[in-house]
Structures are given as C-alpha cells and as structure tokens.
Design a protein around this motif. Structure first.
Motif, PDB file in Angstrom:
ATOM      1  N   TRP A  75       0.640  -1.198   0.343  1.00  0.00           N
ATOM      2  CA  TRP A  75      -0.144  -0.383   0.416  1.00  0.00           C
ATOM      3  C   TRP A  75       0.942   1.668   0.291  1.00  0.00           C
ATOM      4  O   TRP A  75       0.404   2.187  -0.286  1.00  0.00           O
ATOM      5  N   GLN A 100       2.009   1.473  -3.042  1.00  0.00           N
ATOM      6  CA  GLN A 100       1.152   2.156  -4.152  1.00  0.00           C
ATOM      7  C   GLN A 100       1.470   3.312  -3.997  1.00  0.00           C
ATOM      8  O   GLN A 100       1.162   4.319  -5.320  1.00  0.00           O
ATOM      9  N   GLN A 101       1.079   3.749  -2.641  1.00  0.00           N
ATOM     10  CA  GLN A 101       1.095   5.568  -2.483  1.00  0.00           C
ATOM     11  C   GLN A 101       1.684   6.280  -2.662  1.00  0.00           C
ATOM     12  O   GLN A 101       2.001   7.492  -3.676  1.00  0.00           O
ATOM     13  N   ALA A 150       4.000   5.695  -5.353  1.00  0.00           N
ATOM     14  CA  ALA A 150       3.912   5.837  -6.985  1.00  0.00           C
ATOM     15  C   ALA A 150       3.064   6.001  -7.542  1.00  0.00           C
ATOM     16  O   ALA A 150       3.120   7.605  -8.293  1.00  0.00           O
ATOM     17  N   GLN A 151       1.751   6.325  -6.694  1.00  0.00           N
ATOM     18  CA  GLN A 151       0.866   7.367  -6.761  1.00  0.00           C
ATOM     19  C   GLN A 151       1.018   8.604  -7.068  1.00  0.00           C
ATOM     20  O   GLN A 151       0.942   9.778  -7.376  1.00  0.00           O
ATOM     21  N   GLN A 152       1.912   8.900  -5.800  1.00  0.00           N
ATOM     22  CA  GLN A 152       2.395  10.568  -5.253  1.00  0.00           C
ATOM     23  C   GLN A 152       3.497  11.297  -6.313  1.00  0.00           C
ATOM     24  O   GLN A 152       3.455  12.417  -6.764  1.00  0.00           O
ATOM     25  N   GLU A 194       3.343   9.190  -9.528  1.00  0.00           N
ATOM     26  CA  GLU A 194       3.259  10.310 -10.520  1.00  0.00           C
ATOM     27  C   GLU A 194       2.074  11.917 -10.436  1.00  0.00           C
ATOM     28  O   GLU A 194       2.342  12.385 -11.733  1.00  0.00           O
ATOM     29  N   LEU A 195       1.592  11.918  -9.159  1.00  0.00           N
ATOM     30  CA  LEU A 195       0.888  12.716  -9.192  1.00  0.00           C
ATOM     31  C   LEU A 195       2.691  14.091  -9.100  1.00  0.00           C
ATOM     32  O   LEU A 195       1.698  15.220 -10.042  1.00  0.00           O
ATOM     33  N   GLN A 222       2.871  14.855 -12.926  1.00  0.00           N
ATOM     34  CA  GLN A 222       2.060  15.796 -13.537  1.00  0.00           C
ATOM     35  C   GLN A 222       2.171  16.581 -13.459  1.00  0.00           C
ATOM     36  O   GLN A 222       2.008  17.530 -14.426  1.00  0.00           O
TER      37      GLN A 222
END
Length: 327
Positions: free
Chosen positions: A289, A292-293, A295-297, A299-300, A303
């Motif tokens: 988790w 994934q968090q 990775a999302q951070q 990615e954000l 971006q």
C-alpha cells in the motif's frame, strides 16, 4: 480434538489397569499355589506334628527352620512362622515375626477350615505393610484328618507389590495407579501414593463421593472409566477394575491437563505460526500500500511538474505571441 484425545487416554488407561490387575492376580495366585503345595507335603506336616508333640527333640526345629529358609530364599517371602492351634508362635524364620490379633485369627481360621487362607494387608508398628497367607498343617492319625498348626507365609508389600503398582509404562508427571478397597463407609488406599506421604492403609475418603474415582471403583463390580477428581482434588481421567478373588480395586489415573498438554502445545504453535503468517501478510500489504501510495504521489508530482513546465513555457511565450498578433 479434545474428545478424540480423551478417548485415546481412556483406552490407554484401561490397558494399563488390565495389565496391572492381571499381574497382581498372577502374583496372588502364585502365593496361594505355594501354600497349597506346602499343605500337600505330608512328610513335612508329619515332621511338624512330631515337633509339636516332642519339642525336646533338638533335631526337628533346625530341620523345619531349614525348610523355611529354603522357602524364603526361593520364593521371596519375608518371613515364615509356625503357629499352633492355640495361637502361640512355635518357630519363626525371617525378619518380621510380630503376632497381631489379626494374624492369630487368620491362623485359627486356616486350622479350623483347613484351606489356605489369605489375609488382608496390615501395617505393623514399624510402618511396614504385610500380607500373609496361612497354610494348615494337616495330618492323618487315629483321630482322623485334622489340622494341628498353621504355617504363616508373610510378604512385605514394599518388596514386590508396591513397586509393581507404582511402575508406569511411560514417563508421566502425574499418572498414578491406586490399589483400594472398601472399609465400611470409606474407601481405604492400600498402596503408597505418589503425591502424598505415608498414605498406605492410613488415607480414607468417603465411599459415597461420585466424583472420586476410587470411591466409584469400590462401589462397582465391573471395569469402567470416568472423569473426576482424585484425592488431591485435581481433575483426572481414570480407568478402574476389580482384582479377581479379592475385595481390591485397581485405579489407573492421569491428570486431565497432562493429557491435553500436547493439544495446547499444538494450538500454541499453530496460533503462533498463524499470527506470524497474518503479521507477515499484513506487513506485506502495508508495504504494498505504501509503495502504491508513493507511486501515486510520484505520478501526481510528475504530472504537476509537467503541468508547471507547460504553464511556464506558455507564460514565456505569451507576450511575443500577443505582440505579434497586435501588430
């Protein structure tokens, strides 16, 4: 698993109780057989009769005592006594030669009835527990067949019977074998106990206690099993059965907690392994988790950085564009 483990424990206890009962019955049968063989010796009986009639014959007493010594050496008796019809001790060979009223009564019963008589266990003043057999000395003369004396074969329970009873086939912290009989309204314990000192022929408990295996045993003429509390008040599993030809009962018992210890140990290790497995899975899920968090951070953030660059580029290019379009 608990009912299955208890069934296996009862089966083992029944086997042990049956084995010990058969060993005791065989031992008692051998002692009675010794008595019958001795009673059937007409020549020896005649020799004893001659000694009773003429105690001045200095050869007879040593010969009789020599025969007694042979029996002591060959059959494991502790002492052998010669008792006349009036209850007087005529000759004795061996260590313990005390004459209690019960001993005299046993000898008299043998002389009167002429069979081999087995007595009950008794404790002497020194604390030794004895078991006696009275053998009639039967002769045939002008007065017919009659018993003129009795030979008392004496064993000490601590030499054979108690070690036999106390031996458990496997290592155990609480397992025990009891030899008991009814004594009026009580059950009396005949052998030494593992968890209480000097209990043989001294410890008595109520015979009407339905939770006490020893009490249930003396009230039953058949073998059985039960769960109850022993003389310590500890919960036990027990198997009991009668000793043929006696009023004795044998009880094989083991602490219930000891029987279930392997199960609790298994449950402990299963629980520990399950806890470790669950903890490992939860840790893996937590790390996943967090990964994934992150990775999302990332990615954000990527971006956002991309958008910032686009805005910066647009801002850098806007004045020129606007100027060119105004011209």
């Amino acid at each position: 698993q608990i009912p299955q483990i208890e069934r296996e424990a009862y089966s083992n206890l029944q086997t042990i109780a049956r084995l010990k009962a058969e060993q005791i019955e065989n031992w008692l049968g051998e002692r009675r057989g010794d008595g019958k063989a001795l009673a059937a010796s007409k020549e020896f009986n005649a020799q004893i009769h001659k000694f009773i009639q003429d105690k001045t014959d200095t050869k007879l007493a040593p010969e009789i005592l020599g025969r007694f010594q042979t029996l002591l050496d060959g059959y494991g008796y502790n002492s052998i006594l010669l008792i006349d019809s009036r209850g007087h001790l005529l000759l004795g060979q061996g260590e313990h030669q005390d004459m209690s009223p019960a001993v005299r009564d046993l000898a008299a019963l043998s002389i009167t009835g002429k069979p081999v008589q087995g007595g009950e266990m008794f404790r002497d003043e020194a604390g030794h527990v004895h078991l006696d057999w009275a053998v009639p000395v039967v002769i045939s003369d002008a007065q017919g067949e009659r018993a003129v004396a009795a030979i008392l074969l004496r064993t000490v329970a601590g030499q054979f019977l108690y070690p036999l009873i106390q031996t458990w086939p496997v290592a155990s912290a609480g397992a025990e074998i009891l030899l008991v009989r009814r004594d009026g309204e009580s059950v009396i314990f005949l052998n030494k106990l593992r968890h209480r000192q000097d209990a043989a022929l001294t410890l008595k408990l109520p015979a009407d206690n339905p939770a006490l295996p020893a009490a249930v045993a003396v009230n039953s003429a058949k073998p059985g099993t039960m769960q109850g509390k022993d003389y310590r008040g500890v919960e036990v599993l027990a198997a009991y059965r009668p000793i043929a030809g006696t009023a004795w009962r044998i009880v094989a018992k083991v602490d219930r907690d000891e029987v279930l210890t392997p199960l609790w140990r298994t449950v402990y290790w299963i629980g520990l392994i399950a806890f470790a497995a669950i903890a490992t899975i939860m840790l893996a899920l937590l790390l996943l988790w967090r990964s994934q968090q992150r990775a999302q951070q990332l990615e954000l953030q990527a971006q956002k950085n991309k958008a910032d660059r686009m805005i910066a580029t647009l801002a850098d290019n806007l004045p020129a564009t606007f100027f060119d379009s105004g011209a």
